[in-house]
Design a protein around this motif. Sequence first.
Motif, PDB file in Angstrom:
ATOM      1  N   TYR A  41      -9.550   4.389  11.295  1.00 51.77           N
ATOM      2  CA  TYR A  41      -8.148   4.071  11.552  1.00 51.77           C
ATOM      3  C   TYR A  41      -7.889   2.617  11.150  1.00 51.77           C
ATOM      4  O   TYR A  41      -8.814   1.802  11.140  1.00 51.77           O
ATOM      5  N   PRO A  42      -6.649   2.280  10.879  1.00 50.39           N
ATOM      6  CA  PRO A  42      -6.328   0.866  10.637  1.00 50.39           C
ATOM      7  C   PRO A  42      -6.604   0.047  11.902  1.00 50.39           C
ATOM      8  O   PRO A  42      -6.601   0.574  13.017  1.00 50.39           O
ATOM      9  N   LYS A  87       0.851  -1.188   0.000  1.00 48.90           N
ATOM     10  CA  LYS A  87       0.000   0.000   0.000  1.00 48.90           C
ATOM     11  C   LYS A  87       0.887   1.237   0.000  1.00 48.90           C
ATOM     12  O   LYS A  87       2.004   1.210   0.485  1.00 48.90           O
ATOM     13  N   PRO A  88       0.398   2.363  -0.540  1.00 48.26           N
ATOM     14  CA  PRO A  88       1.213   3.587  -0.529  1.00 48.26           C
ATOM     15  C   PRO A  88       1.512   4.038   0.898  1.00 48.26           C
ATOM     16  O   PRO A  88       0.768   3.740   1.829  1.00 48.26           O
ATOM     17  N   TRP A  89       2.572   4.805   1.053  1.00 49.52           N
ATOM     18  CA  TRP A  89       3.007   5.271   2.366  1.00 49.52           C
ATOM     19  C   TRP A  89       1.955   6.131   3.052  1.00 49.52           C
ATOM     20  O   TRP A  89       1.887   6.227   4.267  1.00 49.52           O
ATOM     21  N   TYR A  90       1.094   6.758   2.262  1.00 47.78           N
ATOM     22  CA  TYR A  90       0.098   7.678   2.816  1.00 47.78           C
ATOM     23  C   TYR A  90      -1.277   7.018   2.976  1.00 47.78           C
ATOM     24  O   TYR A  90      -2.261   7.686   3.252  1.00 47.78           O
ATOM     25  N   ASN A  91      -1.344   5.700   2.866  1.00 55.46           N
ATOM     26  CA  ASN A  91      -2.620   4.985   2.856  1.00 55.46           C
ATOM     27  C   ASN A  91      -3.448   5.236   4.124  1.00 55.46           C
ATOM     28  O   ASN A  91      -4.646   5.492   4.044  1.00 55.46           O
ATOM     29  N   MET A 125      -1.316  14.283  11.559  1.00 54.30           N
ATOM     30  CA  MET A 125      -0.709  14.362  10.224  1.00 54.30           C
ATOM     31  C   MET A 125      -1.744  14.692   9.153  1.00 54.30           C
ATOM     32  O   MET A 125      -1.448  15.389   8.185  1.00 54.30           O
ATOM     33  N   ALA A 126      -2.957  14.194   9.322  1.00 52.65           N
ATOM     34  CA  ALA A 126      -4.016  14.416   8.330  1.00 52.65           C
ATOM     35  C   ALA A 126      -4.311  15.899   8.151  1.00 52.65           C
ATOM     36  O   ALA A 126      -4.772  16.319   7.084  1.00 52.65           O
ATOM     37  N   LYS A 147      -4.918   8.689   4.094  1.00 54.57           N
ATOM     38  CA  LYS A 147      -5.962   8.790   3.071  1.00 54.57           C
ATOM     39  C   LYS A 147      -7.272   8.161   3.561  1.00 54.57           C
ATOM     40  O   LYS A 147      -8.342   8.747   3.406  1.00 54.57           O
ATOM     41  N   ILE A 148      -7.171   6.990   4.177  1.00 54.09           N
ATOM     42  CA  ILE A 148      -8.374   6.327   4.702  1.00 54.09           C
ATOM     43  C   ILE A 148      -9.017   7.184   5.785  1.00 54.09           C
ATOM     44  O   ILE A 148     -10.239   7.324   5.846  1.00 54.09           O
ATOM     45  N   TYR A 149      -8.186   7.791   6.637  1.00 53.15           N
ATOM     46  CA  TYR A 149      -8.721   8.650   7.686  1.00 53.15           C
ATOM     47  C   TYR A 149      -9.449   9.850   7.079  1.00 53.15           C
ATOM     48  O   TYR A 149     -10.536  10.218   7.531  1.00 53.15           O
ATOM     49  N   LEU A 150      -8.864  10.469   6.041  1.00 51.78           N
ATOM     50  CA  LEU A 150      -9.507  11.628   5.412  1.00 51.78           C
ATOM     51  C   LEU A 150     -10.796  11.229   4.686  1.00 51.78           C
ATOM     52  O   LEU A 150     -11.758  11.991   4.667  1.00 51.78           O
TER      53      LEU A 150
END
Length: 191
Positions: A121-122, A106-110, A136-137, A113-116
Motif C-alpha cells: 500500500y502507499p 502518477k496514473p490514477w490507477y497507480n 477495487m483491485a 497497480k502497486i497493490y496487484l
Amino acid sequence: MELDMDINELLVIGDFDLLIHQVQGEWATKNEKSLPYVNLAQTLFKKFRKIEFRHTPRAQNEFADALATIASVIQHPESSHIDLLRISLKEEHAYCCHVEAEPDGKPWYNDIKIYLERREYPESITNGQKNTIRRMANGFFLNKEMMYKRTLDLGLLRCVDAGEASKLLEKVHARACGPYMNGFVLAKIIL
C-alpha cells in the motif's frame, strides 16, 4: 425555410461532392431514389436571386457537423423568427478540458497497480483506504505493465493515464481511426 424568411442570396456548403454536382445539373443523376430530391432542389434554387454551391471535404467539415447536430436536437419554433445562435471558437477542443492530469504525476490507477504487483500500500494511508484499494483491485487485471479493468460482460478495458487518454481522444476526434466507424470497431482500435 430560407424562402419563408425572404432570403434572396444563399451559399450552400456541402461535403457530398456528387450531390452538389447533380443539383447544379453538371452531372447526371443515375440513382432513382435520389432523383426526386435532386429535382426538388433544382426547382427550389431557381427561386433565389443568387445561389452558390461550395464543396468542403468531410475532414474539414467539423463545424457543419456540429451545426447539424445542434439543429437535430433543437425543436423548430412555430414562428418564422429564429433566435440568433452565438458561437464562440475555443483555443482547444472541448475534450481536452475533460482529461485532467494527475496532481502527483502518477496514473490514477497507480495505487491499485502497486497493490496487484507487490501487495503493498502507499505510505501513510488509513485502514479504510487500504480496504478500498484491496476491494477495487478485485476488478482489475495486471498483465506485465498493462493494467485492465474487468467489465460485467467479462471484457477488459485498458487503463490509460491522462497523457495517453489525451492522445487517444485527439486521434478519435481527428478521425484518424477512420471516418464514421461504428462503436465496436472504434473500441477495438482504441484498445
